[in-house]
Motif scaffolding. Structure first.
Motif, PDB file in Angstrom:
ATOM      1  N   VAL A   1       0.857  -1.343  -0.006  1.00  0.00           N
ATOM      2  CA  VAL A   1       0.112   0.029   0.129  1.00  0.00           C
ATOM      3  C   VAL A   1       0.791   1.112   0.115  1.00  0.00           C
ATOM      4  CG1 VAL A   1      -1.722   1.383   1.295  1.00  0.00           C
ATOM      5  CG2 VAL A   1      -1.766  -1.246   1.165  1.00  0.00           C
ATOM      6  N   MET A   2       1.852   1.336   0.713  1.00  0.00           N
ATOM      7  CA  MET A   2       2.753   2.476   0.991  1.00  0.00           C
ATOM      8  C   MET A   2       3.520   2.711  -0.304  1.00  0.00           C
ATOM      9  SD  MET A   2       1.832   3.464   3.794  1.00  0.00           S
ATOM     10  CE  MET A   2       2.901   4.547   4.319  1.00  0.00           C
ATOM     11  N   LEU A   3       4.256   1.612  -1.029  1.00  0.00           N
ATOM     12  CA  LEU A   3       4.862   2.216  -2.159  1.00  0.00           C
ATOM     13  C   LEU A   3       4.428   2.929  -3.110  1.00  0.00           C
ATOM     14  CD1 LEU A   3       6.911  -1.192  -2.855  1.00  0.00           C
ATOM     15  CD2 LEU A   3       7.990   0.709  -2.122  1.00  0.00           C
ATOM     16  N   ALA A   4       2.911   2.663  -3.401  1.00  0.00           N
ATOM     17  CA  ALA A   4       2.198   3.297  -4.300  1.00  0.00           C
ATOM     18  C   ALA A   4       2.132   5.001  -4.225  1.00  0.00           C
ATOM     19  CB  ALA A   4       0.916   2.755  -4.479  1.00  0.00           C
ATOM     20  N   LYS A   5       2.493   5.220  -2.864  1.00  0.00           N
ATOM     21  CA  LYS A   5       2.332   6.724  -2.462  1.00  0.00           C
ATOM     22  C   LYS A   5       3.576   7.169  -2.718  1.00  0.00           C
ATOM     23  CE  LYS A   5      -1.025   5.689   1.239  1.00  0.00           C
ATOM     24  NZ  LYS A   5      -1.307   5.602   2.689  1.00  0.00           N
ATOM     25  N   ILE A   6       4.645   6.776  -3.011  1.00  0.00           N
ATOM     26  CA  ILE A   6       6.220   7.194  -3.150  1.00  0.00           C
ATOM     27  C   ILE A   6       6.308   7.705  -4.665  1.00  0.00           C
ATOM     28  CG2 ILE A   6       8.420   6.954  -2.800  1.00  0.00           C
ATOM     29  CD1 ILE A   6       7.161   7.175  -0.184  1.00  0.00           C
ATOM     30  N   PRO A   7       6.557   8.801  -4.963  1.00  0.00           N
ATOM     31  CA  PRO A   7       6.642   9.166  -6.414  1.00  0.00           C
ATOM     32  C   PRO A   7       8.050   8.785  -7.064  1.00  0.00           C
ATOM     33  CG  PRO A   7       6.868  11.243  -4.939  1.00  0.00           C
ATOM     34  CD  PRO A   7       6.532  10.032  -4.166  1.00  0.00           C
ATOM     35  N   MET A   8       9.035   8.446  -6.063  1.00  0.00           N
ATOM     36  CA  MET A   8      10.272   8.128  -6.514  1.00  0.00           C
ATOM     37  C   MET A   8      10.437   6.688  -6.907  1.00  0.00           C
ATOM     38  SD  MET A   8      11.953  10.922  -6.861  1.00  0.00           S
ATOM     39  CE  MET A   8      13.493  10.389  -7.095  1.00  0.00           C
ATOM     40  N   GLY A   9       9.358   5.813  -6.593  1.00  0.00           N
ATOM     41  CA  GLY A   9       9.238   4.541  -6.922  1.00  0.00           C
ATOM     42  C   GLY A   9      10.048   3.605  -5.927  1.00  0.00           C
ATOM     43  N   GLY A  10      10.122   4.177  -4.503  1.00  0.00           N
ATOM     44  CA  GLY A  10      10.673   3.263  -3.515  1.00  0.00           C
ATOM     45  C   GLY A  10      11.154   4.149  -2.521  1.00  0.00           C
ATOM     46  N   TYR A  11      11.332   3.563  -1.486  1.00  0.00           N
ATOM     47  CA  TYR A  11      11.846   4.179  -0.140  1.00  0.00           C
ATOM     48  C   TYR A  11      13.444   4.233  -0.356  1.00  0.00           C
ATOM     49  CZ  TYR A  11       7.267   4.332   1.647  1.00  0.00           C
ATOM     50  OH  TYR A  11       5.792   4.761   2.239  1.00  0.00           O
ATOM     51  N   ASP A  12      14.041   5.133   0.001  1.00  0.00           N
ATOM     52  CA  ASP A  12      15.410   5.424   0.421  1.00  0.00           C
ATOM     53  C   ASP A  12      15.766   6.758   1.303  1.00  0.00           C
ATOM     54  OD1 ASP A  12      18.196   5.253   0.261  1.00  0.00           O
ATOM     55  OD2 ASP A  12      18.640   5.768  -1.797  1.00  0.00           O
ATOM     56  N   ILE A  13      15.194   6.646   2.393  1.00  0.00           N
ATOM     57  CA  ILE A  13      15.049   7.828   3.157  1.00  0.00           C
ATOM     58  C   ILE A  13      15.654   7.568   4.615  1.00  0.00           C
ATOM     59  CG2 ILE A  13      12.861   7.059   4.103  1.00  0.00           C
ATOM     60  CD1 ILE A  13      13.969  10.647   3.094  1.00  0.00           C
ATOM     61  N   ASN A  14      16.097   8.540   5.536  1.00  0.00           N
ATOM     62  CA  ASN A  14      16.713   8.333   6.757  1.00  0.00           C
ATOM     63  C   ASN A  14      15.776   8.890   7.699  1.00  0.00           C
ATOM     64  OD1 ASN A  14      19.107   8.165   8.723  1.00  0.00           O
ATOM     65  ND2 ASN A  14      18.328  10.385   8.927  1.00  0.00           N
ATOM     66  N   PHE A  15      15.346   7.942   8.527  1.00  0.00           N
ATOM     67  CA  PHE A  15      14.367   8.246   9.888  1.00  0.00           C
ATOM     68  C   PHE A  15      14.888   8.656  10.899  1.00  0.00           C
ATOM     69  CE2 PHE A  15      11.639   5.592   6.819  1.00  0.00           C
ATOM     70  CZ  PHE A  15      10.427   6.327   7.055  1.00  0.00           C
ATOM     71  N   CYS A  16      14.457   9.639  11.569  1.00  0.00           N
ATOM     72  CA  CYS A  16      14.835  10.227  12.915  1.00  0.00           C
ATOM     73  C   CYS A  16      14.443   9.299  13.984  1.00  0.00           C
ATOM     74  CB  CYS A  16      14.725  11.611  13.077  1.00  0.00           C
ATOM     75  SG  CYS A  16      15.374  12.711  11.815  1.00  0.00           S
ATOM     76  N   THR A  17      15.205   8.393  14.799  1.00  0.00           N
ATOM     77  CA  THR A  17      14.712   7.352  15.534  1.00  0.00           C
ATOM     78  C   THR A  17      14.162   8.345  16.935  1.00  0.00           C
ATOM     79  OG1 THR A  17      16.161   5.766  14.957  1.00  0.00           O
ATOM     80  CG2 THR A  17      15.256   5.573  16.984  1.00  0.00           C
ATOM     81  N   THR A  18      12.897   7.860  17.508  1.00  0.00           N
ATOM     82  CA  THR A  18      12.328   8.501  18.830  1.00  0.00           C
ATOM     83  C   THR A  18      13.343   7.638  19.903  1.00  0.00           C
ATOM     84  OG1 THR A  18      10.404   8.993  17.583  1.00  0.00           O
ATOM     85  CG2 THR A  18      10.581   8.805  19.984  1.00  0.00           C
ATOM     86  N   ARG A  19      13.985   8.704  20.675  1.00  0.00           N
ATOM     87  CA  ARG A  19      14.723   8.180  21.777  1.00  0.00           C
ATOM     88  C   ARG A  19      14.578   8.889  22.974  1.00  0.00           C
ATOM     89  NH1 ARG A  19      19.109   5.426  20.273  1.00  0.00           N
ATOM     90  NH2 ARG A  19      20.186   6.007  22.006  1.00  0.00           N
ATOM     91  N   GLY A  20      14.947   8.215  24.039  1.00  0.00           N
ATOM     92  CA  GLY A  20      14.833   8.889  25.513  1.00  0.00           C
ATOM     93  C   GLY A  20      15.908   9.420  25.691  1.00  0.00           C
ATOM     94  N   THR A  21      16.285  10.320  26.506  1.00  0.00           N
ATOM     95  CA  THR A  21      17.302  11.215  26.817  1.00  0.00           C
ATOM     96  C   THR A  21      18.584  10.411  26.926  1.00  0.00           C
ATOM     97  OG1 THR A  21      15.776  12.557  27.881  1.00  0.00           O
ATOM     98  CG2 THR A  21      18.133  13.074  28.197  1.00  0.00           C
ATOM     99  N   ASP A  22      18.662   9.603  27.920  1.00  0.00           N
ATOM    100  CA  ASP A  22      19.824   8.765  28.154  1.00  0.00           C
ATOM    101  C   ASP A  22      19.655   7.490  27.876  1.00  0.00           C
ATOM    102  OD1 ASP A  22      21.104  11.098  29.526  1.00  0.00           O
ATOM    103  OD2 ASP A  22      20.282  10.870  31.262  1.00  0.00           O
TER     104      ASP A  22
END
Length: 495
Positions: free
Chosen positions: A313-334
Motif C-alpha cells: 500500500v505504501m509503495l504506491a504513495k512514493i513518487p520516486m518508486g521506492g523508499y530510500d530515506i533516513n528516519f530520525c529515531t525517537t529516543r529517550g534522553t539517556d
C-alpha cells in the motif's frame, strides 16, 4: 537412586526387601545453546591495481604537487597492489558460522566484515536463508555488489560534493568521489573492501582494521573494531568501536539486505511485509536525493510507519518508486539501545526487530537493483553507419587540396576509422544496456523491490549540516555503535 523390590523368603511367610541399584543412564551429548565454527571462504587477490581514479583530483594534487609526476617504479609497485586492501599479512578470508539450538544459522566473513548468511525457521519450523549475498568470494569483489551485508565506513551514506569541513578547526577536506562528484559509503576502497584481522573470544568474533591517515581523503589514522555475536534467543549483536589520531568523522554501519520470505522470494513476497518504524521525523531531501538539513514530521505523509503499514500500500504513495530515506529515531534522553523498526512477513510468520544506539536509520527498498521491466530503445546501426561514412567521404574530399592537408586528412582518417570502431563497439554495448540480471546465492536473480535494508546510522551528510548530530570524534574519544537484529516467529494469526 535405588528402589526396594520385595522377594519372598523360602519356608517363611515373611517378606523381605532386597535393594536393587538402578542402571546408570547412557551419556547423551548435550546440544550447546550456540556453537561457533571457523573455516576458510577464499583468498584475497594478489594482483590488481589501485588506479588514480581512487582519489579525487584535488587530493591527488595535494599529495603529488602540481608539477610532480609519479615515478615509474611507483607505478609498477601500484600495479602489484590488490584493488582490495588487506589489514593482514595473510590473504586468507575466514568465515565464522554460528548455530543455535533454535535452528538459527549466521555466517560472517572477514572480507568487508560481511554477513553472508542468516537462516531462521518460519512458523512451521522450516528454516530458510533470508539474507541476500553471493556464494563465492570473487562475486563479492564485483563492482555490481550493492554492499550486501558489508560493514560500511568510514562514513555511511552520502557526503555531498565529496567535501567536508571538520569543526571546530574549520579545515576543509576533499574526499574521493566514487558516486558522480560525491562521496558514498567510504569511497572506492571503504571498510567493505578490506580483509579484516580477526580473532575469537568465547562465542564472540572480533575483527579489527587500521585506516591510514588520508585514506580516501579522510584525516587521521583510525583504529576500527567490529564484534559479532549470536545468542541463543536468535539475536545477532554487532558492536563497532573506533579511535582516531586527529579530529575526523566516523559513521559506521552495516547493510544487510533482507527478505523474510527468503532471499530468493522476490518482489512478489517483498510487498507483503508489514513495517513499523519508531520515528516521528525524517530528514528531508531535494529532487536529487540529498538532505536539505531539514527534519520533517512524518504525520500525514507516506513516511508514517509509526503504526504497522503494509508495504504494498505504501509503495504506491512514493513518487520516486521506492523508499530510500533516513528516519530520525525517537529516543529517550539517556537511552542506550533504542527500538528502531519491526518487520513482519505474515505468511511465514518471521519477525525482525532492529535496535541501535544511533540517532538515524536508513530505510531502503532496493530501488536501484536491476529492473526486468526496464525498456531500452535499440539504436539502428545501419542508418548511423551510412551517415558516418558519408560524412567521412566529404571530409576526405575536402582534405585533398594541399599536401599538408592531405597528410592531415590521412591522419584524421585513420583516427576517424578507429573512432568509428570504438563508437560502434560503444553502440553495441548500449544495445545490451538495460536489464542485466544480478545473480546471487544458488543462482537467485535479485530484482528491483525484491529486498529491503534497515541500516542504523548517523544522519546523512551530517558533517555539512550544523543542526544534525555531529559525526566528528577527537583523539581520546571512542566511537561506539551498537546494533541488534532480533529474529522471532509470530504465533497465531496477525490482525
Amino acid at each position: 537412586m535405588s528402589e526396594k523390590i520385595p522377594e519372598p523368603e523360602s519356608g517363611s511367610g515373611d517378606t523381605s526387601f532386597k535393594v536393587a541399584e538402578k542402571l546408570p543412564e547412557p551419556d547423551v551429548p548435550k546440544i550447546p545453546d550456540v556453537e561457533l565454527i571457523v573455516d576458510g571462504f577464499g583468498f584475497m587477490p594478489k594482483q590488481g591495481y589501485r588506479g588514480e581514479r581512487r582519489r579525487s583530483s584535488a587530493f591527488r594534487a595535494t599529495k603529488l604537487g602540481p608539477k610532480k609526476e609519479p615515478k615509474h617504479d611507483d607505478m609498477e609497485e601500484e600495479d602489484q597492489t590488490s584493488s582490495c586492501a588487506s589489514s593482514t599479512n595473510v590473504d586468507i578470508v575466514r568465515r565464522y558460522t554460528w548455530k543455535t539450538k533454535n535452528r538459527m544459522l549466521v555466517q560472517v566473513i572477514t572480507y568487508g566484515a560481511t554477513i553472508t548468511n542468516i537462516t531462521v525457521p518460519d512458523k512451521k519450523g522450516v528454516p530458510d536463508d533470508i539474507l541476500a549475498g553471493f556464494d563465492t568470494l570473487e562475486e563479492y569483489f564485483q563492482a555490481r555488489n550493492p554492499y550486501f551485508g558489508a560493514t560500511i565506513g568510514r562514513n555511511a551514506n552520502m557526503i555531498r560534493d565529496a567535501t567536508m569541513v571538520v569543526r571546530p578547526s574549520g579545515r576543509m577536506y576533499m574526499l574521493s568521489s566514487n558516486k558522480g562528484p560525491h562521496h558514498y559509503h567510504g569511497g572506492h576502497v571503504g571498510f567493505d573492501k578490506v580483509n579484516w584481522r580477526s580473532h575469537v573470544h568465547g562465542l564472540k568474533v572480533i575483527m579489527s582494521h587500521v585506516s591510514e591517515r588520508f585514506h580516501e581523503g579522510y584525516p587521521g589514522t583510525v583504529m576500527a573494531q567490529v564484534s559479532f555475536e549470536v545468542t541463543c534467543d536468535n539475536t545477532l549483536k554487532i558492536e563497532m568501536k573506533c579511535t582516531t589520531s586527529e579530529p575526523t568523522i566516523i559513521n559506521l554501519s552495516n547493510s544487510p539486505y533482507f527478505n523474510l520470505a527468503g532471499h530468493h522470494a522476490g518482489s512478489e513476497a517483498m510487498v507483503d511485509h508489514i513495517f513499523t518504524i519508531n520515528a516521528d521525523k525524517y530528514t528531508a531531501t531535494d529532487e536529487h536525493g540529498f538532505v536539505t538539513g531539514e527534519r520533517k514530521v512524518v504525520g500525514g505523509t507516506a513516511y508514517d510507519f509509526r503504526i504497522p503499514r503494509l508495504l504494498k500500500v505504501m509503495l504506491a504513495k512514493i513518487p520516486m518508486g521506492g523508499y530510500d530515506i533516513n528516519f530520525c529515531t525517537t529516543r529517550g534522553t539517556d537511552q542506550d539501545l533504542a527500538f528502531q523498526a519491526r518487520v513482519l512477513h505474515p505468511l511465514t510468520g518471521r519477525v525482525l526487530e532492529v535496535y541501535s544506539n544511533q540517532p538515524g536509520m536508513q530505510f531502503y527498498t532496493g530501488n536501484l537493483l536491476p529492473d526486468p521491466d526496464r525498456i531500452v530503445e535499440e539504436v539502428d546501426l545501419e542508418e548511423e553507419l551510412d551517415e558516418e561514412q558519408k560524412d567521412h567521404k566529404d571530409e576526405k574530399s575536402r582534405g585533398e587540396s594541399t599536401d599538408a592537408e592531405e597528410m592531415g586528412s590521412e591522419a584524421s582518417s585513420k583516427s576517424s576509422d578507429k573512432g568509428e570502431e570504438a563508437e560502434e563497439e560503444e553502440r553495441e554495448g548500449r544495445k545490451r544496456v538495460g536489464y542485466v540480471p544480478l545473480l546471487g546465492k544458488q543462482g537467485t536473480v535479485y530484482k528491483r523491490h525484491g529486498l529491503f535494508c534497515l541500516m542504523p546510522q548517523n544522519y546523512p551528510d551530517a558533517v555539512n549540516n550544523k543542526n544534525f548530530p555531529t559525526p566528528v570524534i577527537y583523539p581520546g574519544q571512542q566511537y561506539v555503535h551498537k546494533i541488534q537484529y532480533k529474529f522471532g516467529i509470530l504465533i497465531g494469526r496477525y490482525i
